[in-house]
Design a protein around this motif. Sequence first.
Motif, mmCIF file in Angstrom:
data_model
loop_
_atom_site.group_PDB
_atom_site.id
_atom_site.type_symbol
_atom_site.label_atom_id
_atom_site.label_comp_id
_atom_site.label_asym_id
_atom_site.label_seq_id
_atom_site.Cartn_x
_atom_site.Cartn_y
_atom_site.Cartn_z
ATOM 1 N N ILE A 2 38.431 40.112 26.483
ATOM 2 C CA ILE A 2 39.276 39.833 27.653
ATOM 3 C C ILE A 2 39.488 41.119 28.444
ATOM 4 C CG2 ILE A 2 41.564 39.070 28.431
ATOM 5 C CD1 ILE A 2 39.873 36.778 27.373
ATOM 6 N N LEU A 3 39.766 42.211 27.743
ATOM 7 C CA LEU A 3 40.003 43.484 28.432
ATOM 8 C C LEU A 3 38.775 43.912 29.233
ATOM 9 C CD1 LEU A 3 41.937 45.454 25.667
ATOM 10 C CD2 LEU A 3 42.874 44.224 27.629
ATOM 11 N N ARG A 4 37.585 43.757 28.662
ATOM 12 C CA ARG A 4 36.349 44.100 29.392
ATOM 13 C C ARG A 4 36.196 43.235 30.632
ATOM 14 N NH1 ARG A 4 33.995 44.262 24.198
ATOM 15 N NH2 ARG A 4 33.091 42.214 24.559
ATOM 16 N N GLN A 5 36.521 41.946 30.505
ATOM 17 C CA GLN A 5 36.374 41.030 31.636
ATOM 18 C C GLN A 5 37.380 41.335 32.740
ATOM 19 O OE1 GLN A 5 36.547 37.394 29.279
ATOM 20 N NE2 GLN A 5 34.432 36.944 29.879
ATOM 21 N N VAL A 6 38.601 41.710 32.381
ATOM 22 C CA VAL A 6 39.587 42.095 33.399
ATOM 23 C C VAL A 6 39.154 43.407 34.045
ATOM 24 C CG1 VAL A 6 41.990 42.805 33.796
ATOM 25 C CG2 VAL A 6 41.501 40.821 32.342
ATOM 26 N N HIS A 7 38.683 44.336 33.248
ATOM 27 C CA HIS A 7 38.229 45.619 33.794
ATOM 28 C C HIS A 7 37.063 45.428 34.769
ATOM 29 C CE1 HIS A 7 37.405 49.901 34.036
ATOM 30 N NE2 HIS A 7 36.132 49.561 33.951
ATOM 31 N N SER A 8 36.102 44.586 34.408
ATOM 32 C CA SER A 8 34.912 44.390 35.246
ATOM 33 C C SER A 8 35.184 43.516 36.469
ATOM 34 C CB SER A 8 33.784 43.769 34.428
ATOM 35 O OG SER A 8 34.088 42.417 34.117
ATOM 36 N N GLY A 9 36.288 42.790 36.469
ATOM 37 C CA GLY A 9 36.600 41.902 37.580
ATOM 38 C C GLY A 9 36.145 40.472 37.358
ATOM 39 N N ARG A 159 43.096 48.488 39.900
ATOM 40 C CA ARG A 159 42.185 48.851 40.991
ATOM 41 C C ARG A 159 41.646 47.639 41.748
ATOM 42 N NH1 ARG A 159 40.748 54.189 40.993
ATOM 43 N NH2 ARG A 159 41.123 55.332 39.064
ATOM 44 N N ARG A 160 41.994 46.468 41.321
ATOM 45 C CA ARG A 160 41.487 45.253 41.971
ATOM 46 C C ARG A 160 42.647 44.466 42.570
ATOM 47 N NH1 ARG A 160 36.176 44.686 40.801
ATOM 48 N NH2 ARG A 160 35.437 45.779 38.957
ATOM 49 N N VAL A 161 42.427 43.908 43.721
ATOM 50 C CA VAL A 161 43.430 43.076 44.378
ATOM 51 C C VAL A 161 43.123 41.625 44.031
ATOM 52 C CG1 VAL A 161 44.429 42.360 46.576
ATOM 53 C CG2 VAL A 161 43.669 44.725 46.264
ATOM 54 N N PRO A 162 44.033 40.958 43.334
ATOM 55 C CA PRO A 162 43.760 39.564 42.948
ATOM 56 C C PRO A 162 43.843 38.626 44.152
ATOM 57 C CG PRO A 162 45.946 40.221 42.216
ATOM 58 C CD PRO A 162 45.301 41.437 42.813
ATOM 59 N N PHE A 163 43.132 37.508 44.058
ATOM 60 C CA PHE A 163 43.249 36.467 45.076
ATOM 61 C C PHE A 163 44.710 36.018 45.126
ATOM 62 C CE2 PHE A 163 38.672 35.424 43.897
ATOM 63 C CZ PHE A 163 38.146 36.063 45.005
ATOM 64 N N PRO A 164 45.164 35.516 46.268
ATOM 65 C CA PRO A 164 46.563 35.082 46.380
ATOM 66 C C PRO A 164 46.971 34.066 45.307
ATOM 67 C CG PRO A 164 45.592 35.232 48.553
ATOM 68 C CD PRO A 164 44.471 35.452 47.568
ATOM 69 N N ALA A 165 46.100 33.122 44.994
ATOM 70 C CA ALA A 165 46.446 32.112 43.980
ATOM 71 C C ALA A 165 46.617 32.771 42.609
ATOM 72 C CB ALA A 165 45.383 31.026 43.919
ATOM 73 N N ALA A 166 45.755 33.724 42.284
ATOM 74 C CA ALA A 166 45.862 34.414 41.003
ATOM 75 C C ALA A 166 47.131 35.257 40.956
ATOM 76 C CB ALA A 166 44.630 35.285 40.762
ATOM 77 N N SER A 167 47.439 35.915 42.054
ATOM 78 C CA SER A 167 48.650 36.727 42.119
ATOM 79 C C SER A 167 49.896 35.851 41.959
ATOM 80 C CB SER A 167 48.698 37.489 43.442
ATOM 81 O OG SER A 167 49.801 38.344 43.470
ATOM 82 N N ALA A 168 49.897 34.685 42.610
ATOM 83 C CA ALA A 168 51.024 33.760 42.498
ATOM 84 C C ALA A 168 51.159 33.255 41.058
ATOM 85 C CB ALA A 168 50.858 32.590 43.460
ATOM 86 N N PHE A 169 50.018 32.984 40.415
ATOM 87 C CA PHE A 169 50.052 32.532 39.022
ATOM 88 C C PHE A 169 50.647 33.604 38.120
ATOM 89 C CE2 PHE A 169 48.000 32.596 34.829
ATOM 90 C CZ PHE A 169 48.524 31.424 34.314
#
Length: 186
Positions: A2-9, A159-169
């Motif tokens: 999971i950490l690798r996937q979050v890091h890679s985007g 370092r990544r800006v999440p999509f609005p829906a992801a940020s709201a979640f």
Amino acid sequence: RILRQVHSGDLMAGIVGWAGASDSDLVFSPLMEDEIIAIRPTMLPKPEGLIPPDDGEDLPSLPFEQACFLDWILREPTSTTRSAFEDALREAGHDPRILTARLTVDSSNAAVQYVEAGLGSAVTTRLGAHEALSLGTVRAFRLQGVTAARRFFCVLNARRVPFPAASAFVDHLLAVVGVTQQGTTE
């Protein structure tokens, strides 16, 4: 993983049971703590020496000396649940290597299923055993004098800006447990 996937985007956010990564791009916010409990098969007789709950306790307990006679289904050595449990055993003055591992499995779900099948006892989180406990296919107990818990975290890549829906979640998830994205409890 999971950490690798979050890091890679590949993932915008994840929920993990460990916040020890040295990656400065990852930001961890505490979500919850879940008690680690022992479970045993309902179909087998209760273990010798099982002590009924005291006032204020919700589970029976078993002295470590008696737990050594049980067959245990343990998570793999890299499991955070197993590590937290073994740390708690050592803090209570017990050697975790004394417990007899009948099987080693790679998931809490597998451990619960083997316990349901009557193959031994296991250590898992209360949340991980919730369904089996509700169905009555396993019974929970504690090892006397041993208290252990797992912490769960929401992880984001700073370092990544999440999509609005992801940020709201993520905002909703953190609000439900009373935590801000900066990791402070409100």
